[in-house]
Scaffold this motif. Sequence first.
Motif, short mmCIF file in Angstrom:
data_model
loop_
_atom_site.label_atom_id
_atom_site.label_comp_id
_atom_site.label_asym_id
_atom_site.label_seq_id
_atom_site.Cartn_x
_atom_site.Cartn_y
_atom_site.Cartn_z
N LEU A 23 25.17 -29.45 -15.48
CA LEU A 23 25.80 -28.88 -14.30
C LEU A 23 26.31 -27.48 -14.57
CD1 LEU A 23 26.55 -29.53 -11.37
CD2 LEU A 23 28.75 -30.40 -12.19
N LYS A 24 26.89 -27.26 -15.75
CA LYS A 24 27.35 -25.92 -16.11
C LYS A 24 26.20 -24.94 -16.18
CE LYS A 24 31.50 -27.36 -18.66
NZ LYS A 24 32.15 -27.43 -19.99
N LYS A 27 25.06 -24.12 -12.64
CA LYS A 27 25.99 -23.20 -11.96
C LYS A 27 25.82 -21.77 -12.47
CE LYS A 27 29.62 -26.56 -10.86
NZ LYS A 27 31.03 -26.99 -11.13
N LYS A 28 25.66 -21.64 -13.77
CA LYS A 28 25.47 -20.31 -14.35
C LYS A 28 24.16 -19.68 -13.88
CE LYS A 28 26.03 -17.90 -18.76
NZ LYS A 28 26.28 -18.07 -20.21
N SER A 30 22.59 -20.39 -11.09
CA SER A 30 22.69 -20.06 -9.67
C SER A 30 23.53 -18.80 -9.46
CB SER A 30 23.29 -21.22 -8.88
OG SER A 30 24.61 -21.51 -9.28
N THR A 156 16.34 -21.47 -11.95
CA THR A 156 17.44 -22.26 -11.41
C THR A 156 17.00 -23.67 -11.05
OG1 THR A 156 18.35 -20.20 -10.49
CG2 THR A 156 19.33 -22.25 -9.75
N SER A 160 18.48 -27.37 -12.58
CA SER A 160 19.27 -28.14 -11.62
C SER A 160 19.19 -29.64 -11.88
CB SER A 160 18.78 -27.86 -10.19
OG SER A 160 18.96 -26.50 -9.87
N PHE A 168 21.03 -25.63 -5.70
CA PHE A 168 21.35 -24.55 -6.64
C PHE A 168 20.41 -23.34 -6.50
CE2 PHE A 168 23.68 -28.00 -8.84
CZ PHE A 168 24.90 -27.36 -8.98
#
Length: 459
Positions: A23-24, A27-28, A30, A156, A160, A168
């Motif tokens: 998930l980290k 997020k990075k 995205s 991305t 995801s 994302f």
Amino acid sequence: MSSHSLTGAVASAPSPAASDHQLKRAKKASLAAFLGGALEYYDFFIYATAASLIFSRIFFPEGDPTVALIQSFAIFGVGYVFRPLGAFVFGHLGDKIGRKNTLVMTLVLMGGATFLIGVLPDFSTAGYWAPVLLVLMRVLQGLSAGGETAGASALTMEESPVGRRAFFPSFAMSGISAGIVLASLAFLPVAAMPEEARLAWGWRIPFWLSLIVLIVAYLVRRSLEEPEVFEDKAEHDDLVKLPFAEMFRTHPAQFFQVTLMSFQTVTNTFMQAFGLAYATLVVGVPAATMLWVSILGNALAIFTQPLFASISDRIGRKPMFIGGVFGSAVLIFVYFSVLSTGNIPMIFLASTLITAGTYAASNSIYPGWFPELFNVRVRYSGMAIGLQIGILCAGFTPSIGTALVGGDPANWGPAAWIVAGSSVIATIGALWAKETYRTPLDQLGKPVHHPEAHGEISR
């Protein structure tokens, strides 16, 4: 997420620590896609805005203003001509040396070209060298844009989690909307300047300001990691020698599906370039008003696109994409009708319904859906080249629309039909394409066997 979304996935669920790590990374990725999209399309659309309001008056000899505007839009279209070449070059690099380093290259190329546009001499200073140099900078912008969106989307999507492969990647599109907002905001004080100052030096400021976004986006993008699914292929020497050729051999249908679906971008290009020029130069709507129209729609789209993408993670790619494209085809007639009358409140309403509604619905889906159609070994090349060949047509639609509409504010029909026809083409591609939202990451696309099976040397 429903139990159906896990069909075909690995049997054992990932540990909480592994899930948090993924998930980290998502997020990075995205965030990097958002910032990269913001820079690329800030740069790309300050050119579109300047082409509509400025360049036809300073980069060409005096004469018929409609002819000069067509010439200005033609140079806008040159960037689109070179986008497929950029897709070929950067798609090859992205599938050979990795997504991250390739995306750093596209970022620097776009930022450098945009800054240089801001220092170009005009026609009164350099004569015909002025439009020649402008074309050259536009070529560099086109090359960069050809590889940016596909690379950011592929990276991305690969990072995801299951069931969020549209959400994302959609932040790349939100970044594009943010870039258009920034471009419009940058031109608001320019539009308010006295004409002499605006034409002499004021128009240059938005191009110089792109350096700020470039620095921020560069720092974030340099800190990215390669997606694990790509690193696994690289570590096992399992990449293909010519991704472009292998993509055409194994994924010809997917390539043409992406090309057809890419025609949905004509809606946005027409509204941002032709719509601005038509409203200000033909109908007589103030330029600042039209910039605010663009700002409102795109500011809302920053938030609606991830929402639509999240819905598609639950109901599928096709319903959201086709619904959005069909809605845009209908509403574009309303948009040009109210634009021709100069009715400001209705212009705001119609534009926002398309930009943050119907167009956002289809636009938010493709960063996740298009790369899902290809195998990891040819994913960057397949999406980039298919996307840019489709988008190529969008680059020249403002010139075609200007020529067909002429200077008659009541003759908006040809412009609306160009957008509607493009929407039909995009719908055909979407109906043809495979639904992918439930397919596990390692099963996406057609099989691409190890190159040794074809008598090749991989690297």
